[in-house]
Every structure is written in C-alpha cells, then in structure tokens.
Design an enzyme around this catalytic site. Sequence first.
Site, PDB file in Angstrom:
ATOM      1  N   SER A  68       0.749  -1.260  -0.052  1.00 23.39           N
ATOM      2  CA  SER A  68      -0.086  -0.013   0.118  1.00 23.39           C
ATOM      3  C   SER A  68       0.926   1.110   0.111  1.00 23.39           C
ATOM      4  O   SER A  68       1.651   1.534  -0.861  1.00 23.39           O
ATOM      5  CB  SER A  68      -0.826  -0.027   1.261  1.00 23.39           C
ATOM      6  OG  SER A  68      -1.725   0.912   1.211  1.00 23.39           O
ATOM      7  N   ASP A 286      -1.483   1.439  -3.738  1.00 18.39           N
ATOM      8  CA  ASP A 286      -2.278   0.279  -4.281  1.00 18.39           C
ATOM      9  C   ASP A 286      -3.753   0.876  -4.526  1.00 18.39           C
ATOM     10  O   ASP A 286      -4.576   0.139  -4.709  1.00 18.39           O
ATOM     11  CB  ASP A 286      -2.276  -0.914  -3.257  1.00 18.39           C
ATOM     12  CG  ASP A 286      -2.978  -0.849  -2.074  1.00 18.39           C
ATOM     13  OD1 ASP A 286      -2.975   0.649  -1.555  1.00 18.39           O
ATOM     14  OD2 ASP A 286      -3.163  -1.713  -1.084  1.00 18.39           O
ATOM     15  N   ASP A 288      -6.093   2.339  -2.782  1.00 22.35           N
ATOM     16  CA  ASP A 288      -7.325   2.235  -1.816  1.00 22.35           C
ATOM     17  C   ASP A 288      -7.480   3.370  -0.838  1.00 22.35           C
ATOM     18  O   ASP A 288      -8.373   3.468  -0.020  1.00 22.35           O
ATOM     19  CB  ASP A 288      -7.142   0.629  -0.953  1.00 22.35           C
ATOM     20  CG  ASP A 288      -6.212   0.787   0.099  1.00 22.35           C
ATOM     21  OD1 ASP A 288      -5.348   1.680   0.205  1.00 22.35           O
ATOM     22  OD2 ASP A 288      -5.947  -0.321   0.799  1.00 22.35           O
ATOM     23  N   ARG A 503      -0.612   5.419  19.781  1.00 23.07           N
ATOM     24  CA  ARG A 503      -1.071   3.999  19.486  1.00 23.07           C
ATOM     25  C   ARG A 503       0.014   3.130  18.585  1.00 23.07           C
ATOM     26  O   ARG A 503       0.765   3.901  17.700  1.00 23.07           O
ATOM     27  CB  ARG A 503      -2.263   3.821  18.739  1.00 23.07           C
ATOM     28  CG  ARG A 503      -2.278   4.548  17.250  1.00 23.07           C
ATOM     29  CD  ARG A 503      -3.605   4.122  16.405  1.00 23.07           C
ATOM     30  NE  ARG A 503      -3.754   2.840  16.079  1.00 23.07           N
ATOM     31  CZ  ARG A 503      -3.303   2.561  14.918  1.00 23.07           C
ATOM     32  NH1 ARG A 503      -2.641   3.195  14.063  1.00 23.07           N
ATOM     33  NH2 ARG A 503      -3.222   1.336  14.624  1.00 23.07           N
ATOM     34  N   PRO A 504       0.322   1.953  18.657  1.00 28.29           N
ATOM     35  CA  PRO A 504       1.062   1.339  17.785  1.00 28.29           C
ATOM     36  C   PRO A 504       0.629   1.114  16.573  1.00 28.29           C
ATOM     37  O   PRO A 504      -0.463   0.885  16.294  1.00 28.29           O
ATOM     38  CB  PRO A 504       1.380  -0.056  18.638  1.00 28.29           C
ATOM     39  CG  PRO A 504       0.126  -0.598  19.382  1.00 28.29           C
ATOM     40  CD  PRO A 504      -0.338   1.151  19.811  1.00 28.29           C
TER      41      PRO A 504
END
Length: 568
Positions: A68, A286, A288, A503-504
């Site tokens: 992506s 990609d 999206d 956040r990870p």
Amino acid sequence: MSQLPLNAIKHYSDAHSKPPDLHFQYGTAGFRTLGNTLDSVIFRVGILAGLRSKRLDGKTIGVMVTASHNPEQDNGVKLVDPRGEMLEASWEAHATLLANASSTDAFLEALTALVKSTKIDLSKPARVVYARDTRPSGPALISALEDGFKALGVEARDAGITTTPILHYLVKAINTKGTNESYGEDSEDGYFTKLSTSFKKLVAGKARPDPLIIDCANGVGAHAGAKLIEYLGDSFPLVLENTTTSTPGTLNESCGADFVKTMQRLPPTLANLMKPGQRACSLDGDADRLMYYYLDERGQFRMLDGDKIAALVAAFIVELVKLAGLDSEIKVGVVQTAYANGASTKYLAERLPVKCVPTGVKHLHHAAEHYDVGVYFEANGHGTVLFSKSTQDKLKSHEPSTPAQSTALNHLINLTQLINQTVGDALSDMLLVEVVLAHKSYSGVEWNSLYADLPNRLVKVVVGDRNGFKTEDAERRLVSPPGLQTKIDDLVRRYEGGRSFVRPSGTEDVVRVYAEAVVKSQADGGSPYFIEVTETYKFAVELAFRVAGLVYDEAGGDPSRRPKEFLP
C-alpha cells in the site's frame, strides 16, 4: 476425507525456509515488512488461502501482494474472504502461527493441527484469485505464492498487476456470479463498466466537471487510472501525474495519499501544475486511499482528507434518503477512528449517529454494517459506504409518490453501483466525491467550509518494541507502558483544544502520535488569544513532538530515529 499432500508441501516448503530470528504478525493490513524477508510467509499464505477456501466449501479466496502506502522496499500480503471483506479475525492467529513455524517439520505439524481444529474437509476444492501491485519485489513473491498453490493443488486465477480494491471486487463478483446478489462481471472490464456507467447516470444533466489532477503515487493506480479514462470518455476529464511505475525508488516517494496527509502539503511534482482554485487528489501505492486538496485564492494548500470526504458524502446521502421519502425507514450512520479531526466529529454528530472504533478497516467495516447505510472513512483517506441488503432491497421495491422522490431514489440506487462496498477504493471514492460536488455545485472552497479542521499533526516514533504499547477506549488512551498516559494528559491540559493519543502502528514498526491544539494556555506561557492563520499549526506541532518526546524517552526509542522536530 482426503489427506494433506504432505510430501508435496514438504518439497516446496524446503525451498522457502523461514529466516531465523524473525517474527511475523498478521495485523490490520495482513503481513507487512521488508519485501526481501517475506518469501516463506508468502509461500505459506498460498497454502493457508487454499485451506480457507476448502473450509468455506470451495468459495474463492483473494490474495493481494502489496504494501500500500509503505516505502518501496516493503511488501506484504493479505487474504480476502468471499464477500470481498477482510479475513475473518479468528484466522489472523492461524496465519501468524503458520508464518512463524521455525522449520518445514514444524510447519507441517501446524498445518495438520489447523486442519483438525477448524474441521476442514480436505476433499473440498480450493479456489483462489490473486494479484500484486507494482513493487520490484512483487514477481519473486508471487512465485513463492504460486508454489504454495501448487503444493496444495489450488485452482488459482492470476489477476495480474492491479489495485487492491479491484482484487476485492473480483473476489465478491466471482462468488456472487449467477446469483440474485451478483456484484458485477468478474473482470477488470466489469469493474470499470460498473463504475463508469453509474457515474455517467449520476452526473447526467450536471455541468461537466473541471479537469481533476490525480497523483497516482507512481503506483498501480496509474494503470487503473489510465483505463478509467477510457471508460469515462468525455464525461469527466482526468489528468494523471506521478505515473512512473518502472523506475526504482519512485513508488510513494514524496507523493501519494500518505505523503499528503502526513506532510500536509502538495507533492513537489504538482507544485508547478496547481493554480488557485484547482482541485486535485492523491491515491496511495495500491489505490485504496484517497486524499483531496486544492489551492485557495492566495495559492495556499488546503487539504480535504477522509474526514472531509465522510462529511460531504454522509450529508449528501442523508439528503437523498429524505428526498426519496425514506428517512423514517433508512438510518444513515458514520464510523470514525481516534484519528478523526475533532471538528469533523462535532459536525457529523450534530447531524447523524457517529461511532468511534479502533483503527483498522476491519473494525470500521464491521461497525458500518450495523447501520442501514454505514459511511466509514479513516482520516488517511481509506473508506467506503455500505448499504445493507435490506436497504438495497428497499430501494428497489420502494414506490415513489412524486417525481422528486423518484429522482432521489434512482440516485441512491446508482450510488450503490458506483461505490465499491467491499473495501476502500480510491477511484470509486473519487467518482463519488465528484458526483456530490456536481450535485451541490461545490468547489473545493465550499466543501472545505463545511467545518474548519482543528490544527493537528501526526508523528511517527521508531521504538524498540511497538507491542509494548497497549490501548483502550478505541485506542484513545494508553494502558501500557504504565504511567505514560498520565504524563500525556498533563501535557495536553496545557493547550486549548488539546487532544493527543498514542498507538502502535498496525502496518509498521513504529508508534504513531496524533495531536490537536489551537493555542497554548496562559499557564504554560501561551497567549490568551487565537494565533494568526500563518501560525495555525504551531501548537499542534509543538504538542505532537512533545508527546513524541515522552514516547521516545519512556520506551527507549531508536537514537538514530529520534523525532527530528522534537521540542524539549
């Protein structure tokens, strides 16, 4: 019941041995890491996809080899379930277990256990359709995938180089072929015909849109965009930029949706093309994700991200539902993540139900399915609209009582055809946005004025172990490392309009820090009034890098990757 072809699997597996000391994890976007380490993983995914198909009575499973928006040296792979949706969550653990089997013998043992525990009937057929993006590592990884198919005897269909959303479309089209839920012809031609036909119907009688510049991120979207132009004909002029897919090092480099969202500026290659009033959009590698933007009358960059798309689209659909006389029967809702700008959440919540879920398409998609019409977009530009089966049936059977109701009803029906409901699709979403702009006679200025974004900044911090970061409350608060959230809260309180979370990443070995802030509080030395437009992002950037510094210091960040703009 048939048996696993252990000899064949062993033969092929020995040629795709797992690298020692590497752990692979099937996350939000499947497996994703450096492309040159993925050979064994991709091979095993080939077998897993075949077993998944057998478990579902021979329905076709999709496999997409892509990374992506990631840098070109990365690659990855994800599985697509029969309705075009993400792999069932319980199978993510199976994928991770198989990928980490240390040897061929351990892999065979894990496969045998999987077949037994999930009650797979091995006599069932295995059918898979697969594709890849334009990354240099793609051909070798596809070869490994095909060895996995051969080892299990999978009926495999190669969709070639195409976008992730087209692969999702193909999976659903193949599995619904010949049924009353047929999603369309199972080919690229079927995909482009479906989108272009519905788009032309929706903009019929409207002013022809001005040309739209599309930054294709030097990825597979360039191929798809060129094909889309052929199908649209004169209905919508598109100008494709960043279309180099064969020159090493160009994919997602200083271009694409992730660059625009993260850097909040034009891709450098578009700087001389854009004029005030000109609108443009960026795809990712990609195709999206979608990010819109324009230059205002002073030539300043204005970004229209996934939040802005959600607001535009949701309001339009609510309006059509009301015009069709169905507002008492069809309820529209929006799903967001913690990354959604606070101003967008306020704007939407005043108009329709809004739900916040953890980051990741699977969470958004699942939550959106609970509405009659569920609109979901991540701020990064990944999203779509889901019309429930009952809603689609209602649209087909509803008898309008006025010409206005009939027109609105037809628009809604055509939207169900224009929108790729399997997954976020940059090209489908782009056409959706253009439909709304045409109907509302909006330029980028009017669209952007729906609400004013709170200043925000997103920062990546490379840490020793991202798995040491645990969250709760839809990822808006940290529970681990202990005590870090309290320090973040103390920092945030110093800023008016302050909000920050950590956040990870689900796709990279980093921790992400997001922050919003309007102005510094007097207690922290800031002025009591709002800052000038030229300094709009000053305090959001400051808060983001202060929080990034906390993360770095608490979690033993990589010294070579210390946040460059860190403010002490």
